[in-house]
Write an enzyme that holds these catalytic residues in place. Sequence first.
Site, PDB file in Angstrom:
ATOM      1  N   GLU A  70      -6.996  -8.702  -1.593  1.00  0.00           N
ATOM      2  CA  GLU A  70      -6.341  -8.364  -0.323  1.00  0.00           C
ATOM      3  C   GLU A  70      -6.282  -9.601   0.570  1.00  0.00           C
ATOM      4  O   GLU A  70      -7.252 -10.367   0.625  1.00  0.00           O
ATOM      5  CB  GLU A  70      -7.177  -7.277   0.386  1.00  0.00           C
ATOM      6  CG  GLU A  70      -6.556  -6.752   1.678  1.00  0.00           C
ATOM      7  CD  GLU A  70      -7.499  -5.806   2.435  1.00  0.00           C
ATOM      8  OE1 GLU A  70      -8.722  -5.849   2.209  1.00  0.00           O
ATOM      9  OE2 GLU A  70      -6.990  -5.034   3.276  1.00  0.00           O
ATOM     10  N   LYS A 163      -1.630   0.407   2.719  1.00  0.00           N
ATOM     11  CA  LYS A 163      -3.017   0.827   2.980  1.00  0.00           C
ATOM     12  C   LYS A 163      -3.046   1.920   4.044  1.00  0.00           C
ATOM     13  O   LYS A 163      -2.425   1.781   5.102  1.00  0.00           O
ATOM     14  CB  LYS A 163      -3.805  -0.405   3.440  1.00  0.00           C
ATOM     15  CG  LYS A 163      -5.282  -0.191   3.663  1.00  0.00           C
ATOM     16  CD  LYS A 163      -5.908  -1.520   4.104  1.00  0.00           C
ATOM     17  CE  LYS A 163      -7.394  -1.458   4.321  1.00  0.00           C
ATOM     18  NZ  LYS A 163      -7.897  -2.757   4.861  1.00  0.00           N
ATOM     19  N   CYS A 196      -9.320  -1.808  -0.261  1.00  0.00           N
ATOM     20  CA  CYS A 196     -10.494  -2.078   0.587  1.00  0.00           C
ATOM     21  C   CYS A 196     -11.100  -0.837   1.244  1.00  0.00           C
ATOM     22  O   CYS A 196     -11.668  -0.004   0.552  1.00  0.00           O
ATOM     23  CB  CYS A 196     -10.137  -3.158   1.608  1.00  0.00           C
ATOM     24  SG  CYS A 196     -11.578  -4.133   2.099  1.00  0.00           S
TER      25      CYS A 196
END
Length: 330
Positions: A70, A163, A196
């Site tokens: 990321e 995300k 994440c």
Amino acid sequence: MNINRFLLILISAFTAVFSDSDSYDVAVVEVQFPFHNITNENEMLNPVVEEYIKLIKSVDTNLDIILFPESTLGAQPTAVPLPYTHLLCNSTTPQYKEYLKQLSCAALEKKTTLVVNLLEVVDCKNPPPDEHCTRQGRKLESVYHNTDVVFDHNGYVAARYRKWNLFGESSKSITRSPEVVTFKTKSNDTFGIITCFDILFDVPTLNLTKDLHVKNVVFPNHWFSELPYLTALQTQHMWAQENDVVLLTAGANTPHVGSGGTGIFLGHKGALDQVIVPSPGGTKLLLHKVPRMTSSQEPAIDNVASDEDIDALAAKMDDFKLIIDPTVYG
Ligand SMILES: *[C@@H]1O[C@H](CO)[C@@H](O)[C@H](O)[C@H]1NC(C)=O
Ligand SMILES: *[C@@H]1O[C@H](CO)[C@@H](O)[C@H](O)[C@H]1NC(C)=O
Ligand SMILES: *[C@@H]1O[C@H](CO)[C@@H](O)[C@H](O)[C@H]1NC(C)=O
Ligand SMILES: *[C@@H]1O[C@H](CO)[C@@H](O)[C@H](O)[C@H]1NC(C)=O
């Protein structure tokens, strides 16, 4: 038993042992961030894209998938086409940034699935229905997403995932509803994708594992390790074990803020390989044949480090920042 039948059994026993069909070939990469200590994120882009391409070319097996972390491409926003609408390699369409085109060519030339994370921009002139183009009553010209882009082995964008669980990231937006995204590699393995902070939430992670029953998940991350229970590799290992899936992870490496953590986790069977690059930071590629979760073959997990190796790594990790949960002192 006649001799032909005997030979046939012998041959099938032989191919069962030596067949490739129980595994696929994976590379996961920990990348230094900021790359080569360049603090201007615009100046960082070209050297880091060159490094990505050099690493992809350096792999000398028939790769199925390569995963990068990321945020390591910095902050130059690009538009991203819908899956399978536009071949980016050598495209002249200006809203797609040059680096996206170079990465598409790299996936195509290497004939591998390539997963990267970048800053996506969406133009609000003709907003797609899933975008929030206003913020606090104000109309926006464009919105930005923390986006994973998956290129297939023909260089096409095969999937993109915005995300859902942002960690701060106040300049970025989320879509109206969470995206539950999967893609297939050239060997037809289905992967889910999360980014994440997502790993700590039910949506969209459990939609992938519990609703869609995916057996492989990729996880680009720029994690901030926290004691006692949320250091990077520990969290990845725990999630793969709990969901009993193959989890491929790639971490952005920034030791002074506690970021890093890259590995290949085989569900309840444990970690096939894992690394955190210690200070002063760097880039590291792990390359492995990964046994499929459906295979009865026991993986050759041999990652019990010696005391000497652990001591040596611990000494190098002295400058690796670890956040500590305040309740530890409570
Ligand atoms: C980045 O900075 C650190 C600390 O200042 C230094 O030790 C390291 O060698 C630098 N890395 C590169 C790739 O220049
Ligand atoms: C892209 O351009 C390069 C250089 O001209 C060429 O070698 C390559 O075949 C092209 N690829 C595609 C998919 O058009
Ligand atoms: C994957 O599936 C496609 C279509 O479903 C098929 O054409 C292809 O041969 C399969 N590839 C492998 C390696 O099994
Ligand atoms: C994801 O799972 C949640 C329940 O955990 C459910 O409410 C939601 O509808 C699911 N979303 C999708 C897109 O499947």
